[in-house]
Design a protein around this motif. Structure first.
Motif, PDB file in Angstrom:
ATOM      1  N   ASN A  39       0.855  -1.196   0.000  1.00  0.00           N
ATOM      2  CA  ASN A  39       0.000   0.000   0.000  1.00  0.00           C
ATOM      3  C   ASN A  39       0.888   1.241   0.000  1.00  0.00           C
ATOM      4  O   ASN A  39       0.723   2.152   0.819  1.00  0.00           O
ATOM      5  CB  ASN A  39      -0.955  -0.006   1.187  1.00  0.00           C
ATOM      6  CG  ASN A  39      -0.229  -0.038   2.535  1.00  0.00           C
ATOM      7  OD1 ASN A  39       0.913  -0.499   2.627  1.00  0.00           O
ATOM      8  ND2 ASN A  39      -0.886   0.459   3.572  1.00  0.00           N
ATOM      9  N   GLU A  45      -0.599   4.952  -0.107  1.00  0.00           N
ATOM     10  CA  GLU A  45      -1.180   5.414   1.156  1.00  0.00           C
ATOM     11  C   GLU A  45      -0.097   5.639   2.204  1.00  0.00           C
ATOM     12  O   GLU A  45      -0.123   6.648   2.916  1.00  0.00           O
ATOM     13  CB  GLU A  45      -2.198   4.384   1.674  1.00  0.00           C
ATOM     14  CG  GLU A  45      -3.439   4.221   0.814  1.00  0.00           C
ATOM     15  CD  GLU A  45      -3.223   3.231  -0.330  1.00  0.00           C
ATOM     16  OE1 GLU A  45      -4.193   2.962  -1.063  1.00  0.00           O
ATOM     17  OE2 GLU A  45      -2.079   2.731  -0.499  1.00  0.00           O
ATOM     18  N   TRP A  46       0.868   4.711   2.303  1.00  0.00           N
ATOM     19  CA  TRP A  46       1.913   4.853   3.320  1.00  0.00           C
ATOM     20  C   TRP A  46       2.836   6.022   2.994  1.00  0.00           C
ATOM     21  O   TRP A  46       3.246   6.765   3.891  1.00  0.00           O
ATOM     22  CB  TRP A  46       2.704   3.550   3.430  1.00  0.00           C
ATOM     23  CG  TRP A  46       3.577   3.512   4.653  1.00  0.00           C
ATOM     24  CD1 TRP A  46       4.929   3.619   4.703  1.00  0.00           C
ATOM     25  CD2 TRP A  46       3.145   3.380   6.007  1.00  0.00           C
ATOM     26  NE1 TRP A  46       5.374   3.556   6.005  1.00  0.00           N
ATOM     27  CE2 TRP A  46       4.300   3.412   6.823  1.00  0.00           C
ATOM     28  CE3 TRP A  46       1.892   3.238   6.611  1.00  0.00           C
ATOM     29  CZ2 TRP A  46       4.235   3.309   8.207  1.00  0.00           C
ATOM     30  CZ3 TRP A  46       1.834   3.137   7.995  1.00  0.00           C
ATOM     31  CH2 TRP A  46       2.998   3.168   8.771  1.00  0.00           C
ATOM     32  N   HIS A  61       1.128   9.167   4.009  1.00  0.00           N
ATOM     33  CA  HIS A  61       1.188   9.312   5.471  1.00  0.00           C
ATOM     34  C   HIS A  61       2.544   9.861   5.907  1.00  0.00           C
ATOM     35  O   HIS A  61       2.620  10.787   6.725  1.00  0.00           O
ATOM     36  CB  HIS A  61       0.925   7.949   6.113  1.00  0.00           C
ATOM     37  CG  HIS A  61       1.514   7.781   7.475  1.00  0.00           C
ATOM     38  ND1 HIS A  61       1.083   8.487   8.580  1.00  0.00           N
ATOM     39  CD2 HIS A  61       2.532   6.979   7.914  1.00  0.00           C
ATOM     40  CE1 HIS A  61       1.791   8.127   9.636  1.00  0.00           C
ATOM     41  NE2 HIS A  61       2.681   7.225   9.266  1.00  0.00           N
ATOM     42  N   TYR A  65      -8.770  -2.791  10.202  1.00  0.00           N
ATOM     43  CA  TYR A  65      -7.615  -2.151  10.829  1.00  0.00           C
ATOM     44  C   TYR A  65      -8.052  -0.960  11.667  1.00  0.00           C
ATOM     45  O   TYR A  65      -8.927  -0.190  11.281  1.00  0.00           O
ATOM     46  CB  TYR A  65      -6.628  -1.696   9.748  1.00  0.00           C
ATOM     47  CG  TYR A  65      -5.954  -2.833   9.019  1.00  0.00           C
ATOM     48  CD1 TYR A  65      -5.128  -3.723   9.685  1.00  0.00           C
ATOM     49  CD2 TYR A  65      -6.154  -3.018   7.652  1.00  0.00           C
ATOM     50  CE1 TYR A  65      -4.504  -4.765   9.019  1.00  0.00           C
ATOM     51  CE2 TYR A  65      -5.537  -4.060   6.975  1.00  0.00           C
ATOM     52  CZ  TYR A  65      -4.713  -4.933   7.658  1.00  0.00           C
ATOM     53  OH  TYR A  65      -4.107  -5.964   7.010  1.00  0.00           O
ATOM     54  N   ALA A 106      -5.884   1.422  12.494  1.00  0.00           N
ATOM     55  CA  ALA A 106      -5.043   2.530  12.048  1.00  0.00           C
ATOM     56  C   ALA A 106      -4.493   2.138  10.680  1.00  0.00           C
ATOM     57  O   ALA A 106      -4.536   0.962  10.296  1.00  0.00           O
ATOM     58  CB  ALA A 106      -3.909   2.790  13.036  1.00  0.00           C
ATOM     59  N   LEU A 107      -3.982   3.133   9.941  1.00  0.00           N
ATOM     60  CA  LEU A 107      -3.429   2.831   8.626  1.00  0.00           C
ATOM     61  C   LEU A 107      -2.291   1.829   8.772  1.00  0.00           C
ATOM     62  O   LEU A 107      -1.315   2.094   9.478  1.00  0.00           O
ATOM     63  CB  LEU A 107      -2.914   4.108   7.960  1.00  0.00           C
ATOM     64  CG  LEU A 107      -2.234   3.904   6.594  1.00  0.00           C
ATOM     65  CD1 LEU A 107      -3.259   3.474   5.550  1.00  0.00           C
ATOM     66  CD2 LEU A 107      -1.510   5.168   6.145  1.00  0.00           C
ATOM     67  N   SER A 160       1.520  -7.142   7.983  1.00  0.00           N
ATOM     68  CA  SER A 160       0.815  -5.883   8.247  1.00  0.00           C
ATOM     69  C   SER A 160       1.175  -5.363   9.637  1.00  0.00           C
ATOM     70  O   SER A 160       1.137  -6.108  10.618  1.00  0.00           O
ATOM     71  CB  SER A 160      -0.704  -6.088   8.162  1.00  0.00           C
ATOM     72  OG  SER A 160      -1.090  -6.440   6.848  1.00  0.00           O
ATOM     73  N   VAL A 179       0.959  -1.698  12.313  1.00  0.00           N
ATOM     74  CA  VAL A 179       0.588  -0.307  12.595  1.00  0.00           C
ATOM     75  C   VAL A 179       1.684   0.257  13.495  1.00  0.00           C
ATOM     76  O   VAL A 179       2.240  -0.455  14.335  1.00  0.00           O
ATOM     77  CB  VAL A 179      -0.791  -0.182  13.270  1.00  0.00           C
ATOM     78  CG1 VAL A 179      -1.887  -0.562  12.303  1.00  0.00           C
ATOM     79  CG2 VAL A 179      -0.875  -1.033  14.517  1.00  0.00           C
TER      80      VAL A 179
END
Length: 276
Positions: A170, A173-174, A177, A221, A223-224, A236, A238
């Motif tokens: 991802n 998105e990351w 962030h 989730y 959080a992202l 995965s 967080v």
């Protein structure tokens, strides 16, 4: 896992000849606080705050520190305010490898080592990695040596096209962030060093998603997550960032401990299997 001494971060310069007033006004406006509200918080008067900001009144050293506390001014910038007001800096900047910080270094190493098998690292204000545990080393397997050489940069490691970026499922998105996080830090610290790093990593090309890339699993989730491939598996995490409470040293104030918590049972099980 070695603590690496980091270089000082550039600080916003005091405005020569203008006193602390303009700097205090800039911090107040950045925090979106009125003169009256600041005066109430600092046990002063709006008239006195106005006089300080316009240079009609020179604040005492105690008042400078009180206003800086109420405006949540970073420790490094508090030194700049004191200098602008004609006082000596209050907060030292001790090199991280100084014997005076032996207890701090030992504590950080114990903390991130105790977090294994989950990844954890310590960075300074410029995102230089000053310590990391074996969980981080596991994620960095196969990353070129020029990116992992002593005192590597966490943002480069993550976003460089030869770093972790191609493995992050991802990434868009990351990446968004991380860039937003850097933008907040730049607004807070006004660091030329951090601005240059931001412009560098923001310009990195974003790798294309591999053909047939699997969609994100329907996990609720909280959080992202960072979804990253390791040895054919999608892990995965967080992240959580911790800083030191009421630091009295610039170096300590600018350290952050980032830990990565498994975001699903499969990731936790896999990591424990690796060390089992």
């Amino acid at each position: 896992m070695t603590i690496v001494a980091s270089s000082p971060t550039a600080s916003a310069a005091a405005l020569p000849g203008k006193g602390a007033g303009p700097l205090l006004r800039a911090w107040r406006e950045r925090r979106r606080i009125s003169q009256l509200e600041l005066a109430l918080r600092a046990d002063s008067s709006a008239r006195h705050i106005s006089f300080i900001e316009t240079g009609r009144s020179r604040p005492s050293e105690e008042m400078v520190l009180r206003l800086a506390e109420q405006l949540d001014v970073p420790v490094r910038e508090r030194n700049s305010l004191l200098l602008a007001a004609g006082y000596a800096p209050r907060y030292p900047e001790t090199p991280l490898d100084d014997p005076a910080l032996d207890a701090l270094r030992d504590g950080m190493e114990r903390l991130i080592r105790g977090y294994e098998p989950y990844p954890a690292l310590v960075v300074d204000a410029g995102y230089t990695v000053v310590a990391a545990n074996r969980g981080i080393a596991m994620l960095l397997e196969g990353v070129p040596e020029e990116l992992t050489a002593p005192a590597p940069n966490a943002m480069r490691l993550t976003l460089h096209p030869e770093g972790l970026a191609p493995r992050i499922r991802n990434l868009r998105e990351w990446r968004g962030h991380l860039l937003a996080q850097m933008e907040r830090e730049i607004a807070l610290h006004r660091s030329d060093r951090l601005r240059a790093l931001y412009e560098e990593v923001a310009a990195y090309p974003v790798p294309e998603e591999p053909p047939g890339a699997e969609p994100a699993a329907p996990v609720p989730y909280f959080a992202l997550p960072l979804r990253i491939e390791h040895d054919g598996r999608i892990l995965s995490f967080v992240s959580s960032i911790s800083t030191f409470n009421t630091p009295m040293d610039v170096t300590v104030a600018e350290l952050a401990i980032e830990t990565f918590l498994p975001a699903d049972p499969a990731t936790a099980k896999y990591l424990h299997t690796l060390v089992g």
